[in-house]
Motif scaffolding. Sequence first.
Motif, PDB file in Angstrom:
ATOM      1  N   TRP A  32     131.009  64.127  54.408  1.00  0.00           N
ATOM      2  CA  TRP A  32     131.100  64.565  56.015  1.00  0.00           C
ATOM      3  C   TRP A  32     129.716  64.477  56.724  1.00  0.00           C
ATOM      4  CZ3 TRP A  32     135.151  64.818  59.050  1.00  0.00           C
ATOM      5  CH2 TRP A  32     136.388  64.587  58.455  1.00  0.00           C
ATOM      6  N   TYR A  46     123.893  71.779  55.606  1.00  0.00           N
ATOM      7  CA  TYR A  46     124.494  73.281  56.049  1.00  0.00           C
ATOM      8  C   TYR A  46     125.578  73.226  54.856  1.00  0.00           C
ATOM      9  CZ  TYR A  46     122.774  72.783  60.685  1.00  0.00           C
ATOM     10  OH  TYR A  46     122.106  72.935  61.617  1.00  0.00           O
ATOM     11  N   LYS A 100     128.158  71.761  60.426  1.00  0.00           N
ATOM     12  CA  LYS A 100     128.584  72.960  59.747  1.00  0.00           C
ATOM     13  C   LYS A 100     130.103  73.236  59.578  1.00  0.00           C
ATOM     14  CE  LYS A 100     124.810  75.172  62.847  1.00  0.00           C
ATOM     15  NZ  LYS A 100     124.599  75.956  63.967  1.00  0.00           N
ATOM     16  N   LYS A 101     130.962  72.716  60.296  1.00  0.00           N
ATOM     17  CA  LYS A 101     132.359  72.836  60.014  1.00  0.00           C
ATOM     18  C   LYS A 101     132.646  72.198  58.805  1.00  0.00           C
ATOM     19  CE  LYS A 101     136.538  71.224  62.096  1.00  0.00           C
ATOM     20  NZ  LYS A 101     137.424  70.492  63.388  1.00  0.00           N
ATOM     21  N   TYR A 102     132.028  71.358  58.563  1.00  0.00           N
ATOM     22  CA  TYR A 102     132.571  70.570  57.038  1.00  0.00           C
ATOM     23  C   TYR A 102     131.458  70.594  55.931  1.00  0.00           C
ATOM     24  CZ  TYR A 102     135.939  68.358  59.860  1.00  0.00           C
ATOM     25  OH  TYR A 102     137.038  67.897  60.781  1.00  0.00           O
ATOM     26  N   LYS A 103     130.416  71.711  56.032  1.00  0.00           N
ATOM     27  CA  LYS A 103     129.608  71.836  55.250  1.00  0.00           C
ATOM     28  C   LYS A 103     128.806  70.654  54.553  1.00  0.00           C
ATOM     29  CE  LYS A 103     131.441  76.337  53.820  1.00  0.00           C
ATOM     30  NZ  LYS A 103     132.602  76.958  53.526  1.00  0.00           N
ATOM     31  N   SER A 137     127.105  70.863  64.782  1.00  0.00           N
ATOM     32  CA  SER A 137     128.368  71.437  64.882  1.00  0.00           C
ATOM     33  C   SER A 137     129.601  70.982  63.747  1.00  0.00           C
ATOM     34  CB  SER A 137     128.972  71.405  66.327  1.00  0.00           C
ATOM     35  OG  SER A 137     129.393  70.218  66.630  1.00  0.00           O
ATOM     36  N   LEU A 138     129.488  69.567  63.614  1.00  0.00           N
ATOM     37  CA  LEU A 138     130.290  68.842  62.699  1.00  0.00           C
ATOM     38  C   LEU A 138     130.034  69.162  61.201  1.00  0.00           C
ATOM     39  CD1 LEU A 138     130.931  65.431  64.623  1.00  0.00           C
ATOM     40  CD2 LEU A 138     132.659  67.124  63.992  1.00  0.00           C
TER      41      LEU A 138
END
Length: 94
Positions: free
Chosen positions: A31, A92, A71-74, A68-69
Motif C-alpha cells: 500500500w 507509517y 497511515k490508514k494502511y500502515k 492519509s492513505l
Amino acid sequence: MSKGKSWLRILIDLIEVFINSKTSNKRGRTWHQHVVPHEEGWAVRREGNKRVTSKHRKQSTAIRKAKSLAKKYKADVIIHRASGGIRERISYND
C-alpha cells in the motif's frame, strides 16, 4: 511395507515443498503511496499501479493525501522530485 512408507514419506515431502514454495513466493501488494509529477501538477499513485489514485495542482496537497492513505494502511510515502528521483521516504509502518 517399507516401500509403502518410503513412498508415503516422499509424498509428504513433496506436499511440504509445494506448500512452502507457494507461501514463500507469494508477494502481496503493498500500500506504499508515491507522490509523483503528473502532467501540470502532482499525483498520488499506489506502488505497482499504472493508474493514479488522485491528481493535485500542488505537491503539498498530494503529500497530504498520500500520508492519509499510508497511515490508514500502515504503509510508506515515497515523495519524488520533479525530475523523478526520490526526495524522501516516510514510513507509517507501526
